[in-house]
Design a protein around this motif. Structure first.
Motif, PDB file in Angstrom:
ATOM      1  N   ALA A  43       0.830  -1.119   0.111  1.00 46.64           N
ATOM      2  CA  ALA A  43       0.201   0.154   0.028  1.00 46.64           C
ATOM      3  C   ALA A  43       0.721   1.301  -0.035  1.00 46.64           C
ATOM      4  CB  ALA A  43      -0.834  -0.047   1.294  1.00 46.64           C
ATOM      5  N   LEU A  44       2.017   1.085   0.701  1.00 46.18           N
ATOM      6  CA  LEU A  44       3.160   2.166   0.639  1.00 46.18           C
ATOM      7  C   LEU A  44       3.508   2.634  -0.751  1.00 46.18           C
ATOM      8  CD1 LEU A  44       4.505   1.779   4.068  1.00 46.18           C
ATOM      9  CD2 LEU A  44       3.428   4.077   3.235  1.00 46.18           C
ATOM     10  N   GLU A  45       3.976   1.561  -1.365  1.00 45.60           N
ATOM     11  CA  GLU A  45       4.142   1.842  -2.687  1.00 45.60           C
ATOM     12  C   GLU A  45       3.366   2.108  -3.481  1.00 45.60           C
ATOM     13  OE1 GLU A  45       7.532   1.087  -3.764  1.00 45.60           O
ATOM     14  OE2 GLU A  45       7.902   0.973  -1.508  1.00 45.60           O
ATOM     15  N   GLU A  46       2.154   2.087  -3.591  1.00 49.73           N
ATOM     16  CA  GLU A  46       0.832   2.295  -4.305  1.00 49.73           C
ATOM     17  C   GLU A  46       0.404   3.620  -4.090  1.00 49.73           C
ATOM     18  OE1 GLU A  46      -1.616  -1.155  -4.328  1.00 49.73           O
ATOM     19  OE2 GLU A  46      -0.274  -2.264  -5.442  1.00 49.73           O
ATOM     20  N   ASN A  47       0.494   4.084  -3.081  1.00 48.55           N
ATOM     21  CA  ASN A  47      -0.133   5.348  -2.449  1.00 48.55           C
ATOM     22  C   ASN A  47       0.632   6.232  -1.764  1.00 48.55           C
ATOM     23  OD1 ASN A  47      -3.350   4.340  -2.606  1.00 48.55           O
ATOM     24  ND2 ASN A  47      -2.140   2.580  -1.901  1.00 48.55           N
ATOM     25  N   GLU A  48       0.110   7.610  -1.696  1.00 44.38           N
ATOM     26  CA  GLU A  48       0.856   8.512  -0.919  1.00 44.38           C
ATOM     27  C   GLU A  48       0.166   8.431   0.516  1.00 44.38           C
ATOM     28  OE1 GLU A  48       1.894  13.260  -0.744  1.00 44.38           O
ATOM     29  OE2 GLU A  48       0.678  12.571  -2.184  1.00 44.38           O
ATOM     30  N   ILE A  49       0.996   8.040   1.599  1.00 41.69           N
ATOM     31  CA  ILE A  49       0.492   7.808   2.817  1.00 41.69           C
ATOM     32  C   ILE A  49       1.037   8.965   3.766  1.00 41.69           C
ATOM     33  CG2 ILE A  49       0.182   6.153   4.758  1.00 41.69           C
ATOM     34  CD1 ILE A  49      -1.100   4.917   2.264  1.00 41.69           C
ATOM     35  N   HIS A  50       0.310   9.729   4.526  1.00 44.41           N
ATOM     36  CA  HIS A  50       0.762  10.535   5.485  1.00 44.41           C
ATOM     37  C   HIS A  50       0.702  10.270   6.882  1.00 44.41           C
ATOM     38  CE1 HIS A  50      -1.519  12.465   2.034  1.00 44.41           C
ATOM     39  NE2 HIS A  50      -0.130  13.413   1.921  1.00 44.41           N
ATOM     40  N   LEU A  51       0.102   9.307   7.288  1.00 39.55           N
ATOM     41  CA  LEU A  51       0.294   8.494   8.682  1.00 39.55           C
ATOM     42  C   LEU A  51      -0.100   7.104   8.428  1.00 39.55           C
ATOM     43  CD1 LEU A  51       0.552   8.714  11.676  1.00 39.55           C
ATOM     44  CD2 LEU A  51      -1.979   9.230  11.506  1.00 39.55           C
ATOM     45  N   LYS A  73      13.076   2.896   3.752  1.00 38.85           N
ATOM     46  CA  LYS A  73      12.730   4.156   2.643  1.00 38.85           C
ATOM     47  C   LYS A  73      12.068   5.121   2.983  1.00 38.85           C
ATOM     48  CE  LYS A  73      12.557   0.149  -0.408  1.00 38.85           C
ATOM     49  NZ  LYS A  73      11.833  -0.437  -1.466  1.00 38.85           N
ATOM     50  N   LYS A  74      11.290   5.364   4.231  1.00 38.30           N
ATOM     51  CA  LYS A  74      10.192   6.562   4.282  1.00 38.30           C
ATOM     52  C   LYS A  74      10.293   6.829   5.666  1.00 38.30           C
ATOM     53  CE  LYS A  74       6.972   4.919   0.889  1.00 38.30           C
ATOM     54  NZ  LYS A  74       7.234   5.957  -0.227  1.00 38.30           N
ATOM     55  N   HIS A  75       9.950   8.288   5.893  1.00 38.93           N
ATOM     56  CA  HIS A  75       9.935   8.779   7.067  1.00 38.93           C
ATOM     57  C   HIS A  75       8.322   9.158   7.615  1.00 38.93           C
ATOM     58  CE1 HIS A  75      14.002   9.103   6.123  1.00 38.93           C
ATOM     59  NE2 HIS A  75      14.215   9.623   7.401  1.00 38.93           N
ATOM     60  N   THR A  76       7.386   8.429   7.158  1.00 35.97           N
ATOM     61  CA  THR A  76       6.094   8.633   7.371  1.00 35.97           C
ATOM     62  C   THR A  76       5.982   8.231   8.830  1.00 35.97           C
ATOM     63  OG1 THR A  76       5.517   7.758   4.989  1.00 35.97           O
ATOM     64  CG2 THR A  76       3.754   7.929   6.789  1.00 35.97           C
ATOM     65  N   PRO A  77       5.011   9.250   9.455  1.00 38.30           N
ATOM     66  CA  PRO A  77       4.909   8.910  10.977  1.00 38.30           C
ATOM     67  C   PRO A  77       4.018   7.740  11.095  1.00 38.30           C
ATOM     68  CG  PRO A  77       4.077  11.299  10.302  1.00 38.30           C
ATOM     69  CD  PRO A  77       4.487  10.490   9.113  1.00 38.30           C
ATOM     70  N   ILE A  78       4.511   6.849  12.140  1.00 37.26           N
ATOM     71  CA  ILE A  78       3.803   5.755  12.517  1.00 37.26           C
ATOM     72  C   ILE A  78       3.337   5.584  13.975  1.00 37.26           C
ATOM     73  CG2 ILE A  78       4.198   3.130  12.565  1.00 37.26           C
ATOM     74  CD1 ILE A  78       6.567   3.245  10.592  1.00 37.26           C
ATOM     75  N   ILE A  79       2.259   5.210  14.078  1.00 37.05           N
ATOM     76  CA  ILE A  79       1.730   4.964  15.566  1.00 37.05           C
ATOM     77  C   ILE A  79       1.396   3.568  15.590  1.00 37.05           C
ATOM     78  CG2 ILE A  79      -0.298   5.346  17.040  1.00 37.05           C
ATOM     79  CD1 ILE A  79      -0.999   8.054  15.508  1.00 37.05           C
ATOM     80  N   MET A  80       1.995   2.893  16.469  1.00 33.44           N
ATOM     81  CA  MET A  80       2.038   1.257  16.818  1.00 33.44           C
ATOM     82  C   MET A  80       0.729   1.060  17.389  1.00 33.44           C
ATOM     83  SD  MET A  80       4.720   0.303  15.175  1.00 33.44           S
ATOM     84  CE  MET A  80       4.785  -1.425  15.686  1.00 33.44           C
ATOM     85  N   LEU A  81      -0.224   0.143  17.048  1.00 35.57           N
ATOM     86  CA  LEU A  81      -1.462  -0.364  17.548  1.00 35.57           C
ATOM     87  C   LEU A  81      -1.076  -1.509  18.459  1.00 35.57           C
ATOM     88  CD1 LEU A  81      -4.003   0.037  14.802  1.00 35.57           C
ATOM     89  CD2 LEU A  81      -3.659   1.740  16.846  1.00 35.57           C
TER      90      LEU A  81
END
Length: 82
Positions: A43-51, A73-81
């Protein structure tokens, strides 16, 4: 007003993903869904993800490994569930 932010929600429990999607869509976020770490990476490869909302315990690739791969590869913010 339409929000242009895309949030990736990744959890192997479909009911959790669906519940989170309801709340995010009420706030006008676009929701991209994945059910394991491999789907999240795709999904990250196919879309521009902001969070990214990322579960820890998932089949195929857990959240920790997915997080490591994302950080390569990316510095997108991640919230772990957890």
């Amino acid at each position: 007003m339409e929000n242009k932010f895309n949030i990736l929600v990744c959890d192997d429990d479909k009911s959790i993903v669906d519940a989170i999607e309801i709340y995010l869509k009420q706030e006008n976020y676009n929701v991209i869904k994945a059910y394991n770490g491999l789907e999240a990476l795709q999904a990250l490869e196919e879309n521009e993800i902001h969070l990214i909302l990322l579960d820890v315990m998932m089949p195929k690739m857990d959240g920790y490994e997915a997080c490591r791969k994302i950080r390569e590869k990316k510095h997108t913010p991640i919230i772990m569930l957890t």
